[in-house]
Scaffold this active site. Structure first.
Site, short mmCIF file in Angstrom:
data_model
loop_
_atom_site.label_atom_id
_atom_site.label_comp_id
_atom_site.label_asym_id
_atom_site.label_seq_id
_atom_site.Cartn_x
_atom_site.Cartn_y
_atom_site.Cartn_z
N GLU A 27 18.42 52.33 28.45
CA GLU A 27 17.64 51.30 29.14
C GLU A 27 17.26 51.82 30.53
O GLU A 27 18.01 52.59 31.15
CB GLU A 27 18.48 50.02 29.29
N ASN A 72 17.38 43.97 29.05
CA ASN A 72 16.69 42.98 29.88
C ASN A 72 15.43 43.56 30.53
O ASN A 72 14.46 42.85 30.77
CB ASN A 72 17.64 42.47 30.97
N ASN A 172 14.14 41.13 23.48
CA ASN A 172 15.57 41.36 23.75
C ASN A 172 16.23 40.09 24.25
O ASN A 172 15.72 39.46 25.19
CB ASN A 172 15.73 42.45 24.82
N GLU A 173 17.33 39.71 23.64
CA GLU A 173 18.17 38.59 24.12
C GLU A 173 17.33 37.41 24.63
O GLU A 173 17.57 36.90 25.73
CB GLU A 173 19.14 39.07 25.21
N TYR A 244 29.87 42.31 24.12
CA TYR A 244 30.60 43.17 25.06
C TYR A 244 32.00 42.59 25.21
O TYR A 244 32.17 41.37 25.27
CB TYR A 244 29.89 43.19 26.42
N GLU A 292 23.58 46.12 20.53
CA GLU A 292 24.28 46.31 21.82
C GLU A 292 25.74 45.94 21.59
O GLU A 292 26.03 44.80 21.21
CB GLU A 292 23.69 45.44 22.93
N GLN A 349 25.74 51.58 27.02
CA GLN A 349 24.53 52.37 26.89
C GLN A 349 24.94 53.83 26.73
O GLN A 349 26.14 54.08 26.54
CB GLN A 349 23.65 52.14 28.11
#
Ligand code: AHR
Length: 511
Positions: A27, A72, A172-173, A244, A292, A349
């Site tokens: 990212e 993001n 994304n999200e 996460y 992720e 990442q």
């Protein structure tokens, strides 16, 4: 000390090992790109400005697919700013991470890097501040043959051949209020549907990933997936999941059992997707793209709004210890256990930002502890994932109740005869005496399997880390596995508390 038995039989298969499970994520965030993979002027930079030392580590890590450019970041990204002559590219303010984005790396550069390190690119489009038009522009820029405006521009920028990106994430999200252009499930479902339809008009063979939930604790979890798939079911192939993990309030027992959360997450998404399939009377199976996942000490991050605006700032450069490596190893085991429904997974990442690879600007690079279970699993998980029968003690956890002390998976490659067993002992206090029984796999033939290697990630000091000064403080070391001389079909090994293991056997005698 507890006794544990694991029985393996290739007749009990979950499904094929999917190479894309060993994906990662680059990212435009912090120092993942700038001074991470890319640093012109660094002594190890190649002619394009990419760090060769980092590229070597990426190859050694065994990464297969890399998601780009966010995260993001993508939800406020203008991809056009990142192509063409570097001197002409505008510097912009990235509002996702309140960072100065110089655009010195963009789509074509990433494709060059991906080709160089031998990974498949996986692109995300901006469905936050932008929409259908910009997504198809980017798709045409990347994948179309020359002859029309966007691919001709790509050719002018030095890439006549299409990049041929197969996998595309639709945003994304988008369920997260922190996301630029955050949407309700209905709003997102509508734009994802229209974007997917337009992208399929360009190329119906693309693999499209709809946004699922940012984690299992989101208030919209479950409903989000249902609403999105009700609209997009026929148009997408995968739905994403992100997670996460960290020790919450110092609860390391639950942290070591994080795979339990990932397991429940996958099962719930699969159930929701299959419910939509049932309602639609469809046999189609939507797959989970766990694009992720990692250990991330989110408790130490004070939120995007608190960030001062800087260029390539040091953001969430978590330093990982032995316990974190064991958790990462167990999450990979969980992903393999779900190979029937998890098509892809990206550790987030790749470099510096919650990453297995760390760099100093202008200086050294080294492997974090979490590098090792990833690299060994990616290297040795081959063929078919087996469903082992496990009998072991349990560990009490606050978050999940009692969980098995051992997390186990195994792969069997019928072509080479290799058998790889991956095990985590998630007790913080108890050693497990493992008996691995492969009798069923070899029909009782005592010469059928030979031990190749037993490697473990473990240290009496579970807080040990790798640093620039001590890059090899935590590395995989030999375990004590031994094949029983009288039977030949059982193997014993001592699995210390908080440890990750890769035990490899092969049919016949090792040459
Ligand atoms: O990987 C860091 C961030 O975590 C990503 O940008 C976002 O998608 C997730 O919340």
């Amino acid at each position: 000390m507890g006794a544990a038995t694991v029985r393996l039989d290739p007749a009990f298969a979950v499904g094929p090992v999917r190479p894309r499970i060993f994906g990662s994520f680059v990212e435009h965030m912090g120092r993942c790109v700038y001074t991470g993979i890319y640093e012109p002027g660094h002594p190890e930079a190649d002619e394009l400005g990419f760090r060769e030392d980092v590229a070597r580590f990426v190859r050694e890590l065994g990464v297969t697919v890399v998601r780009y450019p966010g995260g993001n970041f993508v939800s406020n990204y203008k991809w056009e700013d990142g192509v063409g002559p570097k001197a002409d590219r505008p510097t912009q303010l990235d509002l996702a991470w309140r960072s100065v984005e110089t655009n010195q790396v963009g789509t074509d550069d990433f494709m060059d890097w991906a080709r160089g390190v031998g990974v498949e690119p996986m692109m995300a489009v901006n469905l936050g501040t932008r929409g259908v038009q910009e997504a198809i522009d980017l798709l045409l820029y990347c994948n179309a043959e020359t002859g029309t405006s966007w691919p001709d521009r790509r050719a002018k920028n030095g890439h006549v051949e299409p990049h041929d990106v197969r996998v595309w994430c639709l945003g994304n999200e988008m369920d997260g209020p922190w996301q630029m252009g955050h949407k309700t499930a209905e709003e997102y479902a509508r734009v994802a549907e229209e974007t997917a339809r337009a992208m399929r008009r360009v190329d119906d063979t693309l693999e499209l990933v709809a946004c699922g939930s940012s984690n299992r604790g989101m208030p919209t979890f479950g409903t989000w997936e249902r609403v999105v798939l009700e609209r997009c079911f026929d148009l997408v192939d995968h739905i994403s999941a992100h997670a996460y993990y960290e020790p919450v309030d110092g609860d390391v027992d639950s942290f070591l059992a994080s795979g339990e959360d990932m397991h429940r997450f996958i099962e719930s998404v699969v159930a929701t997707a299959d419910h939509v399939a049932a309602v639609k009377g469809s046999d189609k199976r939507i797959m989970v793209s766990f694009d992720e996942w990692n250990v991330w000490f989110q408790g130490r991050f004070h939120g995007e709004s608190s960030l001062a605006i800087r260029e390539a700032p040091e953001l969430i450069e978590d330093v990982y210890d032995v316990t974190d490596a064991v958790v990462v190893g167990s999450l990979l085991i969980t992903l393999l256990q779900h190979t029937d429904r998890v098509s892809m997974a990206c550790q987030a990442q790749l470099v510096n930002v919650i990453a297995p690879i760390a760099t100093k600007p202008g200086g050294a690079s080294w492997k974090q502890t979490i590098f090792h279970p990833f690299a060994l699993t990616a290297q040795h998980a081959r063929g078919t994932v087996l469903r082992p029968a496990v009998a072991c003690d349990t560990v009490e956890t606050k978050a999940f109740g009692p969980v098995d002390q051992l997390v186990v998976t195994a792969t069997h490659d019928p072509e080479t005869g290799d058998l790889a067993v991956f095990v985590v002992n998630r007790s913080r206090t108890e050693t497990a005496e493992l008996t691995l029984d492969v009798a069923a796999a070899v029909g009782g033939d005592p010469t059928a399997y030979t031990l190749v290697e037993h490697l473990q990630v473990h240290d009496d000091d579970t807080s040990a880390t790798n640093t620039e000064a001590q890059p090899d403080r935590v590395v995989p070391r030999a375990g004590d596995a031994a094949v029983d001389g009288t039977h030949g079909t059982t193997l014993t090994a001592t699995l210390p508390a908080t440890s990750w293991h890769c035990i490899r056997l092969t049919e016949g005698t090792v040459q």
